[in-house]
Design a protein around this motif. Sequence first.
Motif, PDB file in Angstrom:
ATOM      1  N   UNK A  15      19.689  51.802  -3.921  1.00  0.00           N
ATOM      2  CA  UNK A  15      20.013  50.213  -4.674  1.00  0.00           C
ATOM      3  C   UNK A  15      19.899  50.090  -5.994  1.00  0.00           C
ATOM      4  N   UNK A  16      19.050  50.618  -6.603  1.00  0.00           N
ATOM      5  CA  UNK A  16      18.997  50.827  -8.162  1.00  0.00           C
ATOM      6  C   UNK A  16      20.206  51.519  -8.548  1.00  0.00           C
ATOM      7  N   UNK A  17      20.493  52.593  -7.962  1.00  0.00           N
ATOM      8  CA  UNK A  17      21.808  53.347  -8.283  1.00  0.00           C
ATOM      9  C   UNK A  17      22.835  52.636  -8.402  1.00  0.00           C
ATOM     10  N   UNK A  18      23.041  51.811  -7.333  1.00  0.00           N
ATOM     11  CA  UNK A  18      24.458  51.020  -7.159  1.00  0.00           C
ATOM     12  C   UNK A  18      24.533  49.993  -8.146  1.00  0.00           C
ATOM     13  N   UNK A  19      23.058  49.211  -8.386  1.00  0.00           N
ATOM     14  CA  UNK A  19      23.199  48.337  -9.429  1.00  0.00           C
ATOM     15  C   UNK A  19      23.606  48.697 -10.957  1.00  0.00           C
ATOM     16  N   UNK A  20      23.496  49.924 -10.919  1.00  0.00           N
ATOM     17  CA  UNK A  20      24.124  50.360 -12.429  1.00  0.00           C
ATOM     18  C   UNK A  20      25.634  51.079 -12.557  1.00  0.00           C
ATOM     19  N   UNK A  21      26.219  50.946 -11.458  1.00  0.00           N
ATOM     20  CA  UNK A  21      27.550  51.415 -11.598  1.00  0.00           C
ATOM     21  C   UNK A  21      28.426  50.545 -12.379  1.00  0.00           C
ATOM     22  N   UNK A  22      29.100  51.336 -13.211  1.00  0.00           N
ATOM     23  CA  UNK A  22      30.063  50.615 -14.343  1.00  0.00           C
ATOM     24  C   UNK A  22      31.294  50.286 -13.849  1.00  0.00           C
ATOM     25  N   UNK A  23      31.765  50.639 -12.562  1.00  0.00           N
ATOM     26  CA  UNK A  23      33.159  50.265 -12.300  1.00  0.00           C
ATOM     27  C   UNK A  23      33.317  49.453 -10.996  1.00  0.00           C
ATOM     28  N   UNK A  24      34.440  49.088 -10.632  1.00  0.00           N
ATOM     29  CA  UNK A  24      34.515  48.207  -9.508  1.00  0.00           C
ATOM     30  C   UNK A  24      34.813  49.475  -8.309  1.00  0.00           C
TER      31      UNK A  24
END
Lengths: 672, 672
Positions: A15-24
């Motif tokens: 979940x935390x990884x996914x919150x950091x993603x910088x693109x769509x």
Amino acid sequence: MALDLTESMGPNSLREERSKVEFDVEAMKVVWAGGIEHKNMADKIRAIVTNDPVFEKVSRPQQDRKTLLKNSLKKAAHAWKIIQEKKLTEQEARLLRYYIDEPNYTDLHWGMFIPAIKGQATEEQQKKWLPLAYRMSIIGCYAQTELGHGSNVQGLETEAVFDPSTDEFVMHSPTLTSTKWWPGGLGKASTHAMVYARLITDGKDYGVHAFIAQIRSLEDHEPLPGVTVGDIGVKFGNGGYNTMDNGLLRFDHVRIPRENLLMRLASVTKEGKYIKSGYPKQIGYGAMVSVRSYIVKDASDILSRAVTIATRYSAVRRQFGGGEGNPETQVIDYKSQQSRLFPMLASAYAFRFVGEWMGHLYDDVMARLSVNDFSTLPEVHACTAGLKSLTTSYTSKSIEECRMLCGGHGYLCDSGLPELYAAYVPACTYEGDNVILLFQVARFLMKSLSQVGMGKKPTGEAAYLGNIQGLATKNCGIKQGGEWMNYEAVVEAFQARAARLSGACALKLNKAPDVEAAFEEYSTDLADAAQAHCQLIIVDKFAEKMKSAFPGQGTRQILEVLFFVYSLDLINKHAAEFLSTGYLTSKQLSLAKDQLRSCFRKVRPNAVGLVDAFGHTDHYLGSILGRYDGDVYPNLYKAAWNNALNESTVTEGYEAYIRPVIKNQTQNSHRR
Amino acid sequence: MALDLTESMGPNSLREERSKVEFDVEAMKVVWAGGIEHKNMADKIRAIVTNDPVFEKVSRPQQDRKTLLKNSLKKAAHAWKIIQEKKLTEQEARLLRYYIDEPNYTDLHWGMFIPAIKGQATEEQQKKWLPLAYRMSIIGCYAQTELGHGSNVQGLETEAVFDPSTDEFVMHSPTLTSTKWWPGGLGKASTHAMVYARLITDGKDYGVHAFIAQIRSLEDHEPLPGVTVGDIGVKFGNGGYNTMDNGLLRFDHVRIPRENLLMRLASVTKEGKYIKSGYPKQIGYGAMVSVRSYIVKDASDILSRAVTIATRYSAVRRQFGGGEGNPETQVIDYKSQQSRLFPMLASAYAFRFVGEWMGHLYDDVMARLSVNDFSTLPEVHACTAGLKSLTTSYTSKSIEECRMLCGGHGYLCDSGLPELYAAYVPACTYEGDNVILLFQVARFLMKSLSQVGMGKKPTGEAAYLGNIQGLATKNCGIKQGGEWMNYEAVVEAFQARAARLSGACALKLNKAPDVEAAFEEYSTDLADAAQAHCQLIIVDKFAEKMKSAFPGQGTRQILEVLFFVYSLDLINKHAAEFLSTGYLTSKQLSLAKDQLRSCFRKVRPNAVGLVDAFGHTDHYLGSILGRYDGDVYPNLYKAAWNNALNESTVTEGYEAYIRPVIKNQTQNSHRR
Ligand SMILES: Cc1cc2nc3c(=O)[nH]c(=O)nc-3n(C[C@H](O)[C@H](O)[C@H](O)COP(=O)(O)OP(=O)(O)OC[C@H]3O[C@@H](n4cnc5c(N)ncnc54)[C@H](O)[C@@H]3O)c2cc1C
Ligand SMILES: Cc1cc2nc3c(=O)[nH]c(=O)nc-3n(C[C@H](O)[C@H](O)[C@H](O)COP(=O)(O)OP(=O)(O)OC[C@H]3O[C@@H](n4cnc5c(N)ncnc54)[C@H](O)[C@@H]3O)c2cc1C
Ligand SMILES: [Ca+2]
């Protein structure tokens, strides 16, 4: 005390990884799929497979061979039912078989038998056979390889001798080594085989031709008289490719009608006269380009699947560090883990784009063939052969690398990786041994260079060879690390390296008294040149892709990073070639490495997003380590209890083989 | 018409190969075995295994997991009986288990449980446990790894809390991730486990210590109260490692006597006081060197086994060429085949010799330990860690490469190679993840260099680093190809490369404000330096070996060729490092390649002789492709008919899943 199976921190990590993603990520899914229609179609088919219990696959590693085959036949029948009931298109049906993710006879029926009919049968013959095959009233396989001959197709020994007295061919296996060996679907499922055999008429051997031979009764499936057919045995891996009935086949003077010779290129008359049709044999090249573009796309799928598992698990897995109440370090944060993982991630995208381009290449080839323009075919042939070789070799190696990145747990079948490797790795061997394919590329390159010498301009992806003089003399001009972040600079580096390696080989061959002997002597250099040529194509197509528009915020930026990860990693791995040809200095190489490291930093927060964008379902991944939700440990634990050895607490064999050891009764102790 | 199964030309091909060999194969067998006594012992044990039907192993890939385990227990019991009846020595017994060639619980009992007792138990404790273990009245395993921790041993979570009121430790698994996971023999066979757990007494956590815990009843083999134990599931490969019961283990407040803490290094008093023994902890290093020297020797055995299969089959297999009544070309005659195969052949010998040297190193370490001389231990630790990493990684990759060299037939389990790979590859992970081991080497190298800066001379295999200035400045002087055929020139090249790579890393670390962060940042460079160091050791030990006397005609000459194949191939594969450090010019590299090619020519007639010299029996090879007699095709054909799918001509599942497809009855057609 009941064990709490909900305490795992994996889901939180992801979940935390996914919150950091910088693109769509949703937009990237469309890019990966090659357009929204493709994505929608894939989603539709994936949903069918995922929700149907018949397509369950995780129990495979525990099944014996008979069960594996029977279940696979069941899945094939069930898929066929769905295809008909839901009236799936041909493309959807292919996707369905693909996502079922289990090799079986239908792969060969649809992927080899039918295309061979389309490519080599006359229109009349097609009218007879295609409807039967499309309805699956017959099941066909592709019986080329023999016990004694695989790569050397011209050396096949099976004979088809024409007998004008009955207007039949007599199919015969004259030697042990002429036994057909390997054809998928042949062993147990097929009713018919596309048999490659020497056409002999009037005492003359006209070489290898394709024949359709019925091998089993359509009533009771028994082998027809004179036909010996069976399965060749257990293959690599537990499930792996063992759901497939690769078969053996022998003919003892079996008669088939003359019309079963596929006659598009050549025919035999009632009287036994052999006649070439005058039809250009290049007509079959379209099918070859199509098959290979599927292989390359499949490679990107399989690679992306392994990378998904390793990436997610590397974000879940923590080892070392931490302390004072902090969790340990996610292993994906280790630079060594990144330097192994991220180039594979980038390669998955690179292979995807080159596969997509091969689809367009196919359209181009078909358009040209329809007006008898064969000019681009040698280049296309070499290019697609090389791309098949490179992408399947790299993908195979990478599955194992991904497994190693998962430490011990990767070695469990529950990781999904062992069986993925075992089932995929023969792609390096079938459809052309990967080493031999590279030599075909090398031959093309040498020929092109000699034609350049005679003033002829190479076409397509070999066009750069026309500028070999320029590429051989102008060295890399990069002075600062940042200058590496430039598409032209990178593509030029790959062109220069490829041109110089080819040029050096050509020089050696030119000097040699016996060119064939020299080709043999320098074969590894030639294979290196071929590899450099194909890597250039992939880099070039990736750079070209970057010229197009991308949907969604941040997608272009991260793909750009992946482009440089892909290309700079290759430069680093093959540095000797860039250095020894004089194109790069050690200093420039070292600058490239620095840039690569900084690209890794940019990938890091996006890694999980980039694998999510592949859109793989948990069913397709078949991996506890790669689960979308990251809930690894509780599920590993639960899965362990589903294994046959845990059916009883005391093992079978205890009384007979453990107790006597412990009790010191293995010897007949009374007698001593 | 009966098929003639005697027509194969394989046996002739190998007979002819053997007639061409230029050295004394029987003498080489002695060299390989490390002396005539070793050879005689190996022959004696091989004969026992080969002739005993209980040790049959080729049917493994067809067995389900339960059968695999049961048969493996049977083999273990049978071996134990033989060991006792024939009064085999410890070394002979180890060889027997080795040649049975099937992972099972006895590997861990003898290879880990007993050595751990020897290393970590007091003399009194040894007196209690060793006789039980030697008699196999108890079966022990090595339970270190947990679901959540493998590489990070200090992070293990299992707790052993001392309770002075009963003078017991309370073993407990507080979390899911603290579940013991992976220990071989734990799942189904072991009665006892060497459990690594946190020692907690008086509220204080003293970190991980070793305890002996009984886990199953000695009467009925049921798990003891509070113990949850089982098998973790199916692993890579069909047979592979699946004969082993890698297990899981949980404790729910299980009490064990205080004395079951192994107390050589530290003890706990009745009152719960923790006391260090003052015994140097390095005392355990001897065992580690011994284990690793076995791993390296095993690597040479496994590698030589894969190479034997690929070499013999490459001499039997013919593809292309020929014509006009001549047989086709043996694929071993293709230069590309040679350039893949011969370096592996040379590596097998190189690994053998370095493994032999590690045996001497062990003696040296033990002698020093007995007089409390710990000075050489850091170097020995790094050296053996690195050699374990390099040889197991290379051997794993090479098994797959050998399989690919066999084309499609390599993919059949009958080739012996798929299962060999599946069973061997975890050697890259257990006994230390190979990547992490390289970092340990790198840390040692960096420390040594900083000590060199302070005037301290490195010892042993790191001594060359004392001359880093010289090695960093003097470049290769070779002008003519022939000059490469020189031991000193080659060793110096490897020294220069290793020293320069290490030196460059040290420079980067020195400049960095945060050394640990820099170590992380440059971890791939550090791993490269570590690899270069270890390759130097292997090259150096091979060169040293060449200074000794060899029995038999021609043995020295061909070993010399293998030395240059091994070293020049490495130079070629890692050319970037030799070039970018400035030690070699492209011209010198190209001269090295020419020499390598000419060495291949010298190996060619001796290739089959060189693999015959390994002395592997057909039983040990377990491969139809690698048969000593070369009679490949008839035996592949016969083996195919032994597979379960060929029990009936019409397959199970035909009525249910094939007939409805062919007859168009998959849908409930009546309803439509
Ligand atoms: C899983 C699987 C499925 C298959 N399915 C089918 C199928 O459906 N239908 C079918 O007809 N076949 C099938 N095949 C067979 C496959 O096409 C052949 O295995 C493949 O063509 C390689 O040929 P080979 O096995 O004879 O290898 P070989 O040609 O015997 O190769 C052995 C070695 O010799 C080397 N070599 C050979 N010739 C040369 C040369 N001229 N120069 C240098 N090196 C050389 C190769 O590189 C290789 O290292 C299948 C194979 C597998 C493994
Ligand atoms: C067949 C088999 C048999 C085994 N038998 C036994 C046995 O009998 N007894 C027993 O106790 N154990 C046994 N093990 C367990 C084995 O010892 C561990 O799997 C091994 O120590 C690796 O640890 P891991 O699995 O936790 O990997 P991890 O440490 O989780 O590694 C995962 C990844 O992270 C990387 N990584 C981790 N830490 C770092 C770091 N600091 N820097 C950079 N990268 C890092 C690794 O390189 C790897 O790529 C067995 C394992 C196998 C596969
Ligand atoms: Ca099985």
